[in-house]
Design a protein around this motif. Sequence first.
Motif, PDB file in Angstrom:
ATOM      1  N   TYR A 192      78.672  77.232  23.540  1.00  0.00           N
ATOM      2  CA  TYR A 192      78.632  78.491  24.469  1.00  0.00           C
ATOM      3  C   TYR A 192      79.347  78.121  26.184  1.00  0.00           C
ATOM      4  O   TYR A 192      80.139  78.717  26.566  1.00  0.00           O
ATOM      5  CB  TYR A 192      77.116  78.896  25.130  1.00  0.00           C
ATOM      6  CG  TYR A 192      76.661  79.988  24.143  1.00  0.00           C
ATOM      7  CD1 TYR A 192      76.620  81.195  24.295  1.00  0.00           C
ATOM      8  CD2 TYR A 192      76.151  79.498  23.004  1.00  0.00           C
ATOM      9  CE1 TYR A 192      75.979  82.068  23.491  1.00  0.00           C
ATOM     10  CE2 TYR A 192      75.492  80.363  21.978  1.00  0.00           C
ATOM     11  CZ  TYR A 192      75.544  81.765  22.152  1.00  0.00           C
ATOM     12  OH  TYR A 192      74.921  82.694  21.009  1.00  0.00           O
ATOM     13  N   HIS A 193      79.034  76.847  26.381  1.00  0.00           N
ATOM     14  CA  HIS A 193      79.755  76.392  27.807  1.00  0.00           C
ATOM     15  C   HIS A 193      81.103  76.104  27.426  1.00  0.00           C
ATOM     16  O   HIS A 193      81.920  76.342  28.561  1.00  0.00           O
ATOM     17  CB  HIS A 193      79.060  75.239  28.353  1.00  0.00           C
ATOM     18  CG  HIS A 193      77.537  75.570  29.034  1.00  0.00           C
ATOM     19  ND1 HIS A 193      76.829  75.703  28.165  1.00  0.00           N
ATOM     20  CD2 HIS A 193      77.397  75.567  30.228  1.00  0.00           C
ATOM     21  CE1 HIS A 193      75.436  76.129  29.013  1.00  0.00           C
ATOM     22  NE2 HIS A 193      75.835  75.971  30.425  1.00  0.00           N
ATOM     23  N   GLN A 208      73.295  82.865  30.201  1.00  0.00           N
ATOM     24  CA  GLN A 208      73.232  84.370  30.221  1.00  0.00           C
ATOM     25  C   GLN A 208      73.467  84.843  28.790  1.00  0.00           C
ATOM     26  O   GLN A 208      72.948  85.539  28.095  1.00  0.00           O
ATOM     27  CB  GLN A 208      73.991  85.203  31.093  1.00  0.00           C
ATOM     28  CG  GLN A 208      74.045  85.108  32.392  1.00  0.00           C
ATOM     29  CD  GLN A 208      72.943  85.974  33.263  1.00  0.00           C
ATOM     30  OE1 GLN A 208      72.012  86.586  32.507  1.00  0.00           O
ATOM     31  NE2 GLN A 208      72.884  86.004  34.573  1.00  0.00           N
ATOM     32  N   GLN A 209      74.651  84.593  28.300  1.00  0.00           N
ATOM     33  CA  GLN A 209      74.979  84.972  26.929  1.00  0.00           C
ATOM     34  C   GLN A 209      74.008  84.450  25.750  1.00  0.00           C
ATOM     35  O   GLN A 209      73.749  85.147  24.841  1.00  0.00           O
ATOM     36  CB  GLN A 209      76.421  84.676  26.670  1.00  0.00           C
ATOM     37  CG  GLN A 209      76.847  85.456  25.554  1.00  0.00           C
ATOM     38  CD  GLN A 209      76.879  86.934  25.251  1.00  0.00           C
ATOM     39  OE1 GLN A 209      77.449  87.494  26.365  1.00  0.00           O
ATOM     40  NE2 GLN A 209      76.047  87.385  24.322  1.00  0.00           N
ATOM     41  N   TYR A 210      73.546  83.101  25.908  1.00  0.00           N
ATOM     42  CA  TYR A 210      72.813  82.348  25.026  1.00  0.00           C
ATOM     43  C   TYR A 210      71.522  83.109  24.938  1.00  0.00           C
ATOM     44  O   TYR A 210      71.021  83.371  23.661  1.00  0.00           O
ATOM     45  CB  TYR A 210      72.730  80.852  25.205  1.00  0.00           C
ATOM     46  CG  TYR A 210      71.650  80.336  24.453  1.00  0.00           C
ATOM     47  CD1 TYR A 210      71.819  79.800  23.048  1.00  0.00           C
ATOM     48  CD2 TYR A 210      70.391  79.988  24.926  1.00  0.00           C
ATOM     49  CE1 TYR A 210      71.060  79.089  22.371  1.00  0.00           C
ATOM     50  CE2 TYR A 210      69.316  79.205  24.245  1.00  0.00           C
ATOM     51  CZ  TYR A 210      69.653  78.879  22.887  1.00  0.00           C
ATOM     52  OH  TYR A 210      68.652  78.337  22.003  1.00  0.00           O
ATOM     53  N   ILE A 211      70.796  83.305  25.939  1.00  0.00           N
ATOM     54  CA  ILE A 211      69.542  83.894  25.945  1.00  0.00           C
ATOM     55  C   ILE A 211      69.573  85.209  25.533  1.00  0.00           C
ATOM     56  O   ILE A 211      68.796  85.850  24.686  1.00  0.00           O
ATOM     57  CB  ILE A 211      68.937  83.809  27.420  1.00  0.00           C
ATOM     58  CG1 ILE A 211      68.949  82.428  27.572  1.00  0.00           C
ATOM     59  CG2 ILE A 211      67.809  84.886  27.481  1.00  0.00           C
ATOM     60  CD1 ILE A 211      67.659  81.771  26.854  1.00  0.00           C
ATOM     61  N   GLY A 232      67.493  88.939  18.646  1.00  0.00           N
ATOM     62  CA  GLY A 232      66.845  88.907  17.564  1.00  0.00           C
ATOM     63  C   GLY A 232      67.356  88.988  16.098  1.00  0.00           C
ATOM     64  O   GLY A 232      68.829  88.790  15.993  1.00  0.00           O
ATOM     65  N   GLU A 233      66.765  89.419  15.044  1.00  0.00           N
ATOM     66  CA  GLU A 233      67.608  89.649  13.774  1.00  0.00           C
ATOM     67  C   GLU A 233      68.769  90.251  13.868  1.00  0.00           C
ATOM     68  O   GLU A 233      69.556  90.536  12.865  1.00  0.00           O
ATOM     69  CB  GLU A 233      66.158  90.170  12.656  1.00  0.00           C
ATOM     70  CG  GLU A 233      65.099  89.097  12.444  1.00  0.00           C
ATOM     71  CD  GLU A 233      64.195  89.668  11.364  1.00  0.00           C
ATOM     72  OE1 GLU A 233      64.125  90.903  11.206  1.00  0.00           O
ATOM     73  OE2 GLU A 233      63.601  88.803  10.881  1.00  0.00           O
ATOM     74  N   GLU A 234      68.479  91.477  14.732  1.00  0.00           N
ATOM     75  CA  GLU A 234      69.630  92.346  14.721  1.00  0.00           C
ATOM     76  C   GLU A 234      71.002  91.782  15.571  1.00  0.00           C
ATOM     77  O   GLU A 234      72.150  92.584  15.520  1.00  0.00           O
ATOM     78  CB  GLU A 234      69.418  93.769  15.486  1.00  0.00           C
ATOM     79  CG  GLU A 234      68.278  94.477  14.723  1.00  0.00           C
ATOM     80  CD  GLU A 234      66.886  93.575  14.817  1.00  0.00           C
ATOM     81  OE1 GLU A 234      65.993  94.062  13.992  1.00  0.00           O
ATOM     82  OE2 GLU A 234      66.656  93.061  15.921  1.00  0.00           O
ATOM     83  N   GLY A 235      70.902  90.566  16.162  1.00  0.00           N
ATOM     84  CA  GLY A 235      71.950  90.047  16.930  1.00  0.00           C
ATOM     85  C   GLY A 235      72.575  89.100  16.076  1.00  0.00           C
ATOM     86  O   GLY A 235      72.527  88.949  14.652  1.00  0.00           O
ATOM     87  N   VAL A 236      73.706  88.413  16.892  1.00  0.00           N
ATOM     88  CA  VAL A 236      74.466  87.354  16.113  1.00  0.00           C
ATOM     89  C   VAL A 236      73.721  86.310  15.712  1.00  0.00           C
ATOM     90  O   VAL A 236      74.104  85.667  14.608  1.00  0.00           O
ATOM     91  CB  VAL A 236      75.509  86.884  16.882  1.00  0.00           C
ATOM     92  CG1 VAL A 236      76.489  87.938  17.509  1.00  0.00           C
ATOM     93  CG2 VAL A 236      74.970  86.328  18.179  1.00  0.00           C
ATOM     94  N   ARG A 237      72.540  85.925  16.221  1.00  0.00           N
ATOM     95  CA  ARG A 237      71.928  84.735  15.737  1.00  0.00           C
ATOM     96  C   ARG A 237      71.059  85.125  14.451  1.00  0.00           C
ATOM     97  O   ARG A 237      70.502  84.350  13.671  1.00  0.00           O
ATOM     98  CB  ARG A 237      70.584  84.385  16.895  1.00  0.00           C
ATOM     99  CG  ARG A 237      71.240  83.819  17.939  1.00  0.00           C
ATOM    100  CD  ARG A 237      72.291  82.521  17.856  1.00  0.00           C
ATOM    101  NE  ARG A 237      71.657  81.724  17.339  1.00  0.00           N
ATOM    102  CZ  ARG A 237      70.890  80.550  17.833  1.00  0.00           C
ATOM    103  NH1 ARG A 237      70.541  80.673  19.233  1.00  0.00           N
ATOM    104  NH2 ARG A 237      70.193  79.690  17.105  1.00  0.00           N
ATOM    105  N   GLN A 238      70.753  86.273  14.029  1.00  0.00           N
ATOM    106  CA  GLN A 238      70.106  86.764  12.983  1.00  0.00           C
ATOM    107  C   GLN A 238      68.780  86.077  12.557  1.00  0.00           C
ATOM    108  O   GLN A 238      68.082  85.932  11.628  1.00  0.00           O
ATOM    109  CB  GLN A 238      70.764  86.799  11.626  1.00  0.00           C
ATOM    110  CG  GLN A 238      72.248  87.390  11.801  1.00  0.00           C
ATOM    111  CD  GLN A 238      73.084  87.171  10.504  1.00  0.00           C
ATOM    112  OE1 GLN A 238      73.066  86.192   9.836  1.00  0.00           O
ATOM    113  NE2 GLN A 238      73.982  88.387  10.205  1.00  0.00           N
TER     114      GLN A 238
END
Length: 328
Positions: free
Chosen positions: A325-326, A215-218, A224-230
């Motif tokens: 994540y797991h 759930q958290q990974y997806i 997107g760019e605004e999130g932690v993955r940038q």
Amino acid sequence: MKLSDFLNQSCANLNHAGQLSPLILSIADAGKQIAVLVAKGKLAGVTNKLDSINVQGEAQMQLDISSHDIFIDCLSTTKLVVGAVSEELASPYYFDGYAVDAPYLVCFDPLDGSSNVAFDGVVGSIFSVLPAPLNAERSEAMFLQQGIHQIAAGYVLYGPATMLVITLGAGTHAFTLDPETQVFELTHPDLQIPAHYPEFAINASRQRFWEAPMQQYIADCIAGEEGVRQCNFNMRWMASMVADIHRILMRGGVFLYPKDRQVTDRAGRLRLLYEVNPMSMLIEQAGGKASTGRASVLGLQPTQIHQRVPAILGSIQEVDLIEQYHQR
């Protein structure tokens, strides 16, 4: 290079003494025959649903049965296969007239994503080749081997072009069927999956049943760019494992069929022996990674021939991250 030439050269280098080559060619021949049926579709009556269900509890189509029969017929001609496990059979199929020292077992899904045929979608066939234990009694136990012991694996994709993608344990290679000569030609040698590609394939309709790590990974990908993955991610889902894995082999990304808490009687949706193991071998031979989220797929010890497991396959950086994540 023709498939036959590639196999003769590769099998000699891998010390298979020429036995693996005729086996793979028989599977390629099965793929050609199934491709004809898929192309005819409704004209051949193969898209009709039957009243029967398979051992998985899934409704069968005529094309499922026809594809299974084609595989069995082609494998039987080689005399190299002791037995086979198929998605369409509850128990293993044992071949009459096989050679006493027949070296192989085969596990296969004769038609992955068969429901797609009704609307002319992409489907495929998946296979895994295992060593046959010497002087072993015929039993399911013969097939319960870890994925690391696979001798070869691959799939045939029935799309705009018919393609055979295989690994013999030394890279992953794709062949395209020439419709005029009916010969598979090497068109994509030594496929390599990029370590990262911002794309994931998942059945989002199951989201409410995923575990918290998935759930958290997806959620982080979708941010997107605004999130932690940038980074902006694309989502793709073909409802055919062959089609989704093929796209990842060609350009990268990650395929996800995670553990589902709604299905309490099994750990995952996809079958280990004839779906997840062969696809994992192809992915890892192309520089990717295959995991359940908690363990390497190819190291899993099967406990039954139709065992289901979670599947996370694709670009190595994404699979590593999902495992983190797991772990957290």
